[in-house]
Design a protein around this motif. Structure first.
Motif, short mmCIF file in Angstrom:
data_model
loop_
_atom_site.label_atom_id
_atom_site.label_comp_id
_atom_site.label_asym_id
_atom_site.label_seq_id
_atom_site.Cartn_x
_atom_site.Cartn_y
_atom_site.Cartn_z
N PHE A 26 1.04 -1.07 -0.07
CA PHE A 26 0.27 -0.09 -0.05
C PHE A 26 0.81 1.15 0.11
CE2 PHE A 26 -3.27 -2.56 2.39
CZ PHE A 26 -4.24 -2.59 1.57
N THR A 28 -0.31 5.12 0.91
CA THR A 28 -1.17 6.00 1.47
C THR A 28 -0.94 7.27 1.42
OG1 THR A 28 -2.18 4.07 2.79
CG2 THR A 28 -3.03 6.45 3.27
N CYS A 39 -12.61 2.94 3.62
CA CYS A 39 -11.87 1.90 3.88
C CYS A 39 -12.17 1.28 4.95
CB CYS A 39 -10.42 2.62 3.89
SG CYS A 39 -10.13 3.76 5.30
N ARG A 73 -8.26 -1.33 9.85
CA ARG A 73 -8.05 0.02 9.38
C ARG A 73 -8.59 0.98 10.19
NH1 ARG A 73 -5.02 2.28 4.86
NH2 ARG A 73 -4.74 0.67 3.39
N LEU A 235 -3.90 -7.73 4.31
CA LEU A 235 -3.74 -6.99 2.93
C LEU A 235 -4.64 -7.77 1.84
CD1 LEU A 235 -0.36 -5.38 1.96
CD2 LEU A 235 -2.16 -5.79 0.29
N ALA A 249 -8.79 -0.36 -0.69
CA ALA A 249 -8.27 0.37 -1.75
C ALA A 249 -9.25 0.68 -2.78
CB ALA A 249 -7.00 -0.30 -2.52
N ILE A 257 -5.55 5.48 -1.01
CA ILE A 257 -4.93 4.32 -0.67
C ILE A 257 -4.89 3.70 -2.05
CG2 ILE A 257 -5.36 1.98 0.46
CD1 ILE A 257 -7.37 3.23 2.21
N GLN A 258 -3.66 3.31 -2.37
CA GLN A 258 -3.23 2.96 -3.63
C GLN A 258 -2.64 1.55 -3.21
OE1 GLN A 258 -0.94 5.78 -5.92
NE2 GLN A 258 -1.92 7.54 -4.89
N PHE A 259 -2.89 0.54 -4.18
CA PHE A 259 -2.21 -0.86 -3.95
C PHE A 259 -1.48 -1.29 -5.18
CE2 PHE A 259 -3.05 -5.09 -5.21
CZ PHE A 259 -2.19 -5.81 -4.49
N ALA A 300 3.78 -1.31 3.69
CA ALA A 300 2.63 -0.23 3.83
C ALA A 300 3.16 0.98 4.11
CB ALA A 300 1.25 -0.59 4.43
#
Length: 351
Positions: A26, A28, A39, A73, A235, A249, A257-259, A300
């Motif tokens: 991740f 963020t 999330c 989260r 995850l 995400a 939030i980028q995965f 992350a």
């Protein structure tokens, strides 16, 4: 990458995966988090995580307070009055004076914002209809975003934005450390490293010993009161194994939030920080990305707009088991010395 004990490494091959896929993680970007808690809801829904009371804690709008066994989260809400920043109360620009409106949004974010505006009757700063976006030629390309969350409340249309305080918001999660102390101390093997480099708890193997709880340098892992077992973010191991995006995400409307592949995320994050610095946001910095830090870098990591302590993060996290090898060596030497002393004493007593 080298496989030294506490230096940089690729954790999946180090754990025995000979043909591991790229490490996933991740990134963020807190500069675009709007505190919507989508999330949190998505995580609870997909993973069947029990509710945690939904109690407002008297701390801003934060109803979870931190990462727990029932909150994998946690969206932190931090209110920063201007007096807590720099300068005096008069004659000094507001905390966000001169700060850019924020990053451009992808088409997905633009459509989401426009749709919400239609359904709620608000004006989030984007054209109110999706077809208007298409007509303007912004769908499929990029368009301006709602504005940095700290500069004003989302959806506010006043010509006089708030400058006496700013919001800092961050969706916190397990860091999936490169060197995970929780793995080192787990006596049952309930905690394991996946082929994606992430760290997962197997609840059917966990015996509730709790050793992992104090071992985590971030205070992430927690035990559930009803059964005593440890729980934390996986995850979405079950989703990414099928080529899906983690639930949090997937639900994030601003792409905070980028995965993805960790190396690609780190490159993207560095570009984002450079862009913010170029636009005058000198406080932007990355946290948890450095492979030379005390945990070998995190799976992350975050873009922050202030010091880590402001967000409740340790400034210099260190894997808590780093001294175990030396401790065992010293214990062994001490045991041999004591044994030798006993033998000498015994032999001396017989002569």
């Amino acid at each position: 990458m080298s496989n030294s004990l506490y230096g940089p490494l690729d954790p999946a091959p180090d754990a025995g995966y000979t043909d591991a896929p790229p490490r996933m993680g991740f990134f963020t970007d807190t500069s675009v988090c709007i505190g919507c808690k989508a999330c949190e809801v998505a995580c609870k829904t997909w993973n069947a995580v029990p509710d945690d009371g939904f109690n407002l804690l008297g701390q801003s709008y934060d109803n979870t307070g931190g990462l727990t066994a029932n909150s994998w989260r946690h969206v932190a809400f931090i209110e920063q009055p201007r007096s807590e920043r720099s300068g005096s109360a008069t004659g000094v620009p507001g905390a966000f004076a001169g700060v850019p409106a924020g990053p451009p949004a992808s088409a997905r974010s633009a459509v989401t914002a426009a749709t919400v505006g239609q359904e709620t009757g608000t004006e989030p700063g984007l054209p109110p209809a999706v077809d208007a976006l298409a007509a303007a030629g912004t769908i499929g390309d990029r368009t301006e975003f709602l504005g940095m969350p700290g500069s004003d409340l989302p959806g506010r249309t006043s010509d006089a934005p708030r400058e006496d305080f700013r919001w800092l918001m961050m969706s916190n999660v397990c860091k999936h450390c490169t060197h995970a102390a929780c793995l080192d101390v787990c006596p049952t093997g309930a905690l394991f490293r996946t082929e994606f480099g992430t760290v997962v708890v197997q609840p059917d193997i966990c015996n509730g010993c709790g050793y992992c709880v104090p071992a985590c340098p971030y205070g992430v892992i927690d035990r559930r009161e009803d059964d005593g077992r440890a729980w934390k973010c996986t995850l979405c191991y079950d989703r990414i194994g099928d080529g899906l995006m983690p639930a949090c995400a997937q639900a994030c409307p601003t792409e905070s939030i980028q995965f993805g592949e960790l190396d690609e995320l780190r490159s993207r994050a560095a570009e984002r920080v450079a862009k913010l610095h170029g636009e005058g946001v000198e406080s932007a910095r990355l946290y948890g990305h450095d492979e030379e830090d005390g945990v070998g870098g995190d799976g992350a990591f975050f873009l922050l707009l202030d010091e880590p302590e402001v967000y409740g993060l340790p400034p210099d996290p260190v894997v808590t088991t780093r001294d175990l090898p030396d401790m065992w060596k010293r214990a062994g030497v001490a045991a041999l010395t004591m044994a030798a002393a006993v033998v000498v004493s015994f032999l001396g007593g017989r002569s």
